[in-house]
Design an enzyme around this catalytic site. Structure first.
Site, PDB file in Angstrom:
ATOM      1  N   ASP A  51       7.774  94.303  36.745  1.00 38.49           N
ATOM      2  CA  ASP A  51       8.565  95.088  35.797  1.00 38.49           C
ATOM      3  C   ASP A  51       9.764  94.304  35.268  1.00 38.49           C
ATOM      4  O   ASP A  51      10.102  94.379  34.090  1.00 38.49           O
ATOM      5  CB  ASP A  51       9.041  96.397  36.446  1.00 38.49           C
ATOM      6  CG  ASP A  51       7.891  97.368  36.668  1.00 38.49           C
ATOM      7  OD1 ASP A  51       6.844  97.191  36.012  1.00 38.49           O
ATOM      8  OD2 ASP A  51       8.030  98.284  37.499  1.00 38.49           O
TER       9      ASP A  51
ATOM     10  N   GLU B 208      10.922  98.864  24.367  1.00 40.18           N
ATOM     11  CA  GLU B 208       9.656  98.807  23.634  1.00 40.18           C
ATOM     12  C   GLU B 208       9.582  99.984  22.667  1.00 40.18           C
ATOM     13  O   GLU B 208      10.017 101.083  22.986  1.00 40.18           O
ATOM     14  CB  GLU B 208       8.485  98.897  24.610  1.00 40.18           C
ATOM     15  CG  GLU B 208       8.325  97.660  25.457  1.00 40.18           C
ATOM     16  CD  GLU B 208       7.215  97.838  26.478  1.00 40.18           C
ATOM     17  OE1 GLU B 208       6.276  97.040  26.461  1.00 40.18           O
ATOM     18  OE2 GLU B 208       7.284  98.774  27.273  1.00 40.18           O
TER      19      GLU B 208
ATOM     20  N   ASP C  58      12.208  97.982  30.761  1.00 41.42           N
ATOM     21  CA  ASP C  58      10.768  98.249  30.776  1.00 41.42           C
ATOM     22  C   ASP C  58      10.510  99.581  31.459  1.00 41.42           C
ATOM     23  O   ASP C  58      11.016  99.833  32.549  1.00 41.42           O
ATOM     24  CB  ASP C  58      10.038  97.139  31.538  1.00 41.42           C
ATOM     25  CG  ASP C  58       8.536  97.415  31.628  1.00 41.42           C
ATOM     26  OD1 ASP C  58       7.924  97.702  30.577  1.00 41.42           O
ATOM     27  OD2 ASP C  58       7.995  97.359  32.738  1.00 41.42           O
TER      28      ASP C  58
END
Ligand SMILES: [Zn+2]
Length: 414
Positions: A376, A280, A196
Site C-alpha cells: 500500500d 486516485e 492509497d
C-alpha cells in the site's frame, strides 16, 4: 476566498407544523412531477423544452386555478425552485459533453425535500427566551410553516444563502447553507503526500502513515443486512414497508454518522500536515465493480460485500475525497486526483509494470530488480509521483484550476 458551508439541524416541529411541512413537500413533489410530464410531452411532440419562465407562468396558472388551487396554500418559492432545479436537470441530461441521467418522477416518502432559496425570508432565533426569561430551544422561521424549534448541534458561521428542509427516517431536518468571505490562506506545511485506498487500511500515505478501517459499525452492518431482508418481504409502499424503510433509514443514519466522524478526523489531520495531497481518481462505477475484484486483487466475500460496498465503504471514499478537497482549499493547500491505472503494479525503482509484482495483498516484490516494499505504501508513492509529474496548466498555488493532461484534476468542493 469564499467559503461555503452547510449545517444540518434536526427540527422539532409541532404536530400541526409537521402536517404543513408534509403538505408543502407534497406540493413541491406535485409541481416537479407535473412539470416533468409537461416537458416530456413537449419533447415527444418534437417541440423542444419549455424554459423556466414558461414553467413559472404555468405554476402561477395552477396556483390560481380550481383544480390545483391547493398549491397556493403552500409556500411558492420552494415550488419555483423545483422548476429551476428541473430545468437544470433537463439541461444536464441533454449536455452532449457530459450527459447526466434524465430526471425521473418523484415518489412520496422518498427524498422528500424542498428548498427556500431566498435568505431574506428565513429568520433564525438562536437565543429565544420564554415569558419568564428562561432560555428555550432555538428556532427557525420558515414561510407558511412558522417558527419551528430545532436542535442546535453546531454553530452557523457566515451569511445564510438558502435553507433546504427534508424528511428522512421519520424526522425533519433543515440544512442551512452559508457563505463567508475570508482572506486567502497560506498553508503552513510545504510537503506533498500520496494516498492509497486499500482493503486492509482505510488510507495509506506515501510517508508510511496508515489509517485503519472503521470497525465500530460492523455490528450495525449485520443488523442492516437483516433489516433489509425483512424489507424485501414486504409489499412496496405499504404501511409496514414504510415503517421498515424508516427503520433502515435510521440505521443508515447511525452508520453514516460514525463514518463521517472518522473521516472528518482523518481528513483534518492530513490537510493540516500536508499542503498537497494526491489521490486516485476513482469513479463510482469502478468502485461498485470492485466487490467482484480485479485481476490484481480478486474479491473476497463477494456476496456479503457487494450490497454493503457501495453504501458503506465507497461512499466513505467519495466523502473523504470531498472533505480533503475543501479542507485543503480552506487551508491554502490542494488536492490532486490522478489516473489510477497500474499504481499498485509499478516498481518505483526500475519503473517496470508487472501484475506479478504484487502477488500478495501486503507485499510488493519487483520481479525485475527485486525491490521490496509494503504494497500500500508503494502504491501511495506511485500515486504521489504521478501527481507531481509536471503537466500543462498546473497551478500549485491556485487550488481551483482544473488541470489538463496526465497530472489529473484538482478536486473542488461540490
Ligand atoms: Zn523494479
Amino acid at each position: 476566498m469564499l467559503i461555503r458551508k452547510a449545517v444540518r439541524y434536526r427540527l422539532e416541529p409541532l404536530p400541526e407544523q409537521e402536517h404543513l411541512l408534509s403538505r408543502a413537500v407534497g406540493c413541491v413533489r406535485f409541481v416537479w412531477n407535473r412539470a416533468l410530464s409537461v416537458q416530456k410531452s413537449y419533447l415527444e411532440h418534437g417541440c423542444g423544452l419549455l424554459s423556466y419562465v414558461d414553467m413559472a407562468k404555468c405554476l402561477t396558472t395552477w396556483r390560481n386555478g380550481v383544480s390545483f388551487g391547493f398549491l397556493s396554500e403552500s409556500p411558492v418559492h420552494p415550488q419555483q425552485w423545483a422548476l429551476k432545479f428541473l430545468e437544470r436537470a433537463l439541461k444536464d441530461a441533454f449536455d452532449k459533453s457530459n450527459p447526466k441521467r434524465f430526471p425521473t418522477f418523484k415518489k412520496k416518502g422518498l427524498h422528500d425535500s424542498m428548498r427556500y432559496p431566498d435568505p431574506e425570508q428565513i429568520k433564525i432565533d438562536l437565543r429565544p427566551q420564554d415569558a419568564d426569561g428562561r432560555s428555550v430551544f432555538p428556532k427557525i422561521f420558515l414561510p407558511r410553516i412558522g417558527w419551528v424549534k430545532f436542535r442546535k448541534s453546531c454553530i452557523i458561521g457566515g451569511e445564510i444563502r438558502n435553507v433546504t428542509v427534508s424528511r428522512s427516517g421519520g424526522h425533519w431536518y433543515a440544512s442551512i447553507q452559508t457563505e463567508k468571505e475570508v482572506p486567502d490562506p497560506m498553508h503552513p506545511a510545504a510537503t506533498a503526500v500520496g494516498g492509497d485506498r486499500g482493503v486492509a487500511n482505510l488510507l495509506t500515505l506515501s510517508d508510511g502513515t496508515m489509517f485503519l478501517p472503521v470497525t465500530a459499525y460492523r455490528d450495525l452492518q449485520k443488523r442492516l443486512a437483516k433489516e433489509q431482508k425483512r424489507l424485501a418481504k414486504k409489499v412496496k409502499f405499504s404501511t409496514n414497508w414504510k415503517q421498515q424503510k424508516a427503520k433502515i433509514t435510521r440505521l443508515h443514519q447511525r452508520i453514516a454518522a460514525i463514518r463521517k466522524t472518522v473521516l472528518h478526523q482523518v481528513s483534518t489531520v492530513i490537510s493540516k500536515n500536508h499542503a498537497v495531497v494526491v489521490l486516485e481518481d476513482l469513479k463510482v462505477r469502478n468502485m461498485t465493480a470492485s466487490a467482484k475484484g480485479t485481476v490484481e486483487q480478486p474479491g473476497r466475500n463477494i456476496r456479503q460485500k457487494s450490497g454493503l460496498n457501495k453504501s458503506i465503504l465507497d461512499q466513505g471514499w467519495g466523502m473523504l475525497k470531498q472533505m480533503l478537497g475543501y479542507k485543503l482549499q480552506w487551508a491554502g493547500g490542494m488536492l490532486l486526483l490522478v489516473d489510477p491505472a497500474y499504481t499498485s503494479q509499478i516498481c518505483p525503482v526500475c519503473g517496470v509494470v508487472d501484475a506479478e509484482n504484487r502477488k500478495t495483498q501486503a507485499v510488493f516484490h519487483c520481479q525485475h530488480c527485486g525491490h521490496e516494499a509494503h504494497a500500500d505504501v508503494n502504491a501511495a508513492q506511485n500515486i504521489l509521483a504521478r501527481g507531481l509529474r509536471p503537466a500543462k496548466g498546473l497551478h500549485p498555488a491556485g487550488g481551483l484550476q482544473s488541470t489538463a493532461g496526465h497530472a489529473g484534476v484538482v478536486c473542488s468542493p461540490a
